[in-house]
Design a protein around this motif. Sequence first.
Motif, mmCIF file in Angstrom:
data_model
loop_
_atom_site.group_PDB
_atom_site.id
_atom_site.type_symbol
_atom_site.label_atom_id
_atom_site.label_comp_id
_atom_site.label_asym_id
_atom_site.label_seq_id
_atom_site.Cartn_x
_atom_site.Cartn_y
_atom_site.Cartn_z
ATOM 1 N N GLU A 175 -7.657 -9.839 -2.754
ATOM 2 C CA GLU A 175 -6.351 -9.438 -3.298
ATOM 3 C C GLU A 175 -6.018 -8.000 -2.885
ATOM 4 O OE1 GLU A 175 -4.121 -11.132 -4.952
ATOM 5 O OE2 GLU A 175 -5.202 -12.943 -5.566
ATOM 6 N N LEU A 176 -7.032 -7.152 -2.938
ATOM 7 C CA LEU A 176 -6.828 -5.752 -2.532
ATOM 8 C C LEU A 176 -6.342 -5.667 -1.098
ATOM 9 C CD1 LEU A 176 -9.679 -3.336 -3.680
ATOM 10 C CD2 LEU A 176 -7.238 -3.243 -4.250
ATOM 11 N N ASP A 177 -6.948 -6.478 -0.235
ATOM 12 C CA ASP A 177 -6.570 -6.467 1.179
ATOM 13 C C ASP A 177 -5.147 -6.972 1.382
ATOM 14 O OD1 ASP A 177 -9.058 -5.463 1.642
ATOM 15 O OD2 ASP A 177 -9.889 -7.289 2.480
ATOM 16 N N GLN A 178 -4.619 -7.678 0.365
ATOM 17 C CA GLN A 178 -3.216 -8.112 0.400
ATOM 18 C C GLN A 178 -2.315 -7.105 -0.310
ATOM 19 O OE1 GLN A 178 -2.097 -10.952 2.024
ATOM 20 N NE2 GLN A 178 -4.207 -11.030 2.760
ATOM 21 N N GLY A 179 -2.900 -5.991 -0.731
ATOM 22 C CA GLY A 179 -2.101 -4.954 -1.378
ATOM 23 C C GLY A 179 -1.974 -5.103 -2.878
ATOM 24 N N ARG A 180 -2.776 -6.011 -3.455
ATOM 25 C CA ARG A 180 -2.677 -6.232 -4.896
ATOM 26 C C ARG A 180 -3.945 -5.757 -5.598
ATOM 27 N NH1 ARG A 180 -0.182 -10.897 -2.843
ATOM 28 N NH2 ARG A 180 -2.167 -11.994 -2.793
ATOM 29 N N ARG A 237 -2.136 2.923 -6.801
ATOM 30 C CA ARG A 237 -1.474 2.086 -5.800
ATOM 31 C C ARG A 237 -2.545 1.680 -4.801
ATOM 32 N NH1 ARG A 237 -0.577 5.433 -1.191
ATOM 33 N NH2 ARG A 237 -0.646 7.628 -1.771
ATOM 34 N N VAL A 238 -2.213 0.679 -3.996
ATOM 35 C CA VAL A 238 -3.175 0.200 -3.015
ATOM 36 C C VAL A 238 -2.833 0.795 -1.656
ATOM 37 C CG1 VAL A 238 -4.164 -1.817 -1.869
ATOM 38 C CG2 VAL A 238 -3.532 -1.932 -4.287
ATOM 39 N N LEU A 239 -3.809 1.471 -1.089
ATOM 40 C CA LEU A 239 -3.662 2.037 0.246
ATOM 41 C C LEU A 239 -4.291 1.047 1.228
ATOM 42 C CD1 LEU A 239 -2.906 4.746 1.762
ATOM 43 C CD2 LEU A 239 -5.333 5.289 1.586
ATOM 44 N N LEU A 240 -3.493 0.595 2.199
ATOM 45 C CA LEU A 240 -4.004 -0.347 3.189
ATOM 46 C C LEU A 240 -4.322 0.394 4.470
ATOM 47 C CD1 LEU A 240 -1.645 -3.395 2.655
ATOM 48 C CD2 LEU A 240 -4.102 -3.322 2.226
ATOM 49 N N LYS A 241 -5.541 0.214 4.913
ATOM 50 C CA LYS A 241 -5.954 0.857 6.161
ATOM 51 C C LYS A 241 -6.845 -0.107 6.922
ATOM 52 C CE LYS A 241 -7.990 5.061 7.997
ATOM 53 N NZ LYS A 241 -8.958 6.128 7.761
ATOM 54 N N ASP A 242 -6.462 -0.401 8.154
ATOM 55 C CA ASP A 242 -7.233 -1.326 8.993
ATOM 56 C C ASP A 242 -7.451 -2.670 8.294
ATOM 57 O OD1 ASP A 242 -7.404 0.748 10.850
ATOM 58 O OD2 ASP A 242 -9.272 1.486 9.976
ATOM 59 N N LEU A 273 -7.546 -0.238 -0.575
ATOM 60 C CA LEU A 273 -8.307 0.731 -1.359
ATOM 61 C C LEU A 273 -7.404 1.220 -2.487
ATOM 62 C CD1 LEU A 273 -10.943 2.563 -1.388
ATOM 63 C CD2 LEU A 273 -9.539 4.243 -0.177
ATOM 64 N N VAL A 274 -7.955 1.278 -3.694
ATOM 65 C CA VAL A 274 -7.152 1.757 -4.817
ATOM 66 C C VAL A 274 -7.174 3.282 -4.841
ATOM 67 C CG1 VAL A 274 -6.805 1.703 -7.307
ATOM 68 C CG2 VAL A 274 -7.735 -0.305 -6.141
ATOM 69 N N VAL A 275 -6.015 3.883 -4.703
ATOM 70 C CA VAL A 275 -5.890 5.335 -4.812
ATOM 71 C C VAL A 275 -4.879 5.632 -5.927
ATOM 72 C CG1 VAL A 275 -6.451 5.710 -2.382
ATOM 73 C CG2 VAL A 275 -4.054 5.515 -3.083
ATOM 74 N N CYS A 276 -4.789 6.911 -6.279
ATOM 75 C CA CYS A 276 -3.897 7.311 -7.364
ATOM 76 C C CYS A 276 -2.957 8.410 -6.893
ATOM 77 C CB CYS A 276 -4.686 7.857 -8.555
ATOM 78 S SG CYS A 276 -5.756 6.652 -9.327
ATOM 79 N N ASP A 277 -1.804 8.472 -7.526
ATOM 80 C CA ASP A 277 -0.922 9.619 -7.373
ATOM 81 C C ASP A 277 -0.741 10.242 -8.743
ATOM 82 O OD1 ASP A 277 -0.322 9.421 -4.602
ATOM 83 O OD2 ASP A 277 0.997 7.732 -5.048
#
Length: 131
Positions: free
Chosen positions: A17-22, A111-116, A120-124
């Motif tokens: 799910e993370l890799d899909q941005g969720r 929010r989810v940071l997509l890289k390659d 990855l769950v990051v925060c603002d």
Amino acid sequence: MSQATPPAGVQGRHLAELDQGRFLIQRCQDCGQHIYYPREICPHCGSKAVEFVAPSGRGTVYSTTVVRRKPAEGGDYNVALVDLDEGVRLMSRVENLAPDAVQIGQRVKTRVLLKDGKGLVVCDAETGEEE
Ligand SMILES: [Zn+2]
């Protein structure tokens, strides 16, 4: 040499799910508590009736650390433990502040940071919402 295979079960689902941005956490249908990192069985009551739910994404910095890196390696970055409003704690990092400007008690939003292709769950840090 072995190819990395994603973990099976709920942890594999979570990563997929993370890799899909969720970004999903779990909630126990029996005791109502939220669970993170994903488990097959509720750590609070032992129930197997755990379901994935989308968290509010809002939370508070519980602890913060600056990891020092040479500029050529990307520079310093922040590692933070964040308590989500649902009552679970996750390791993340705060992206929109200087690594050493992150403070305990800071309100953040995930929010989810997509890289390659990997999520990855990051925060603002939230701005303009002082308590
Ligand atoms: Zn439970």
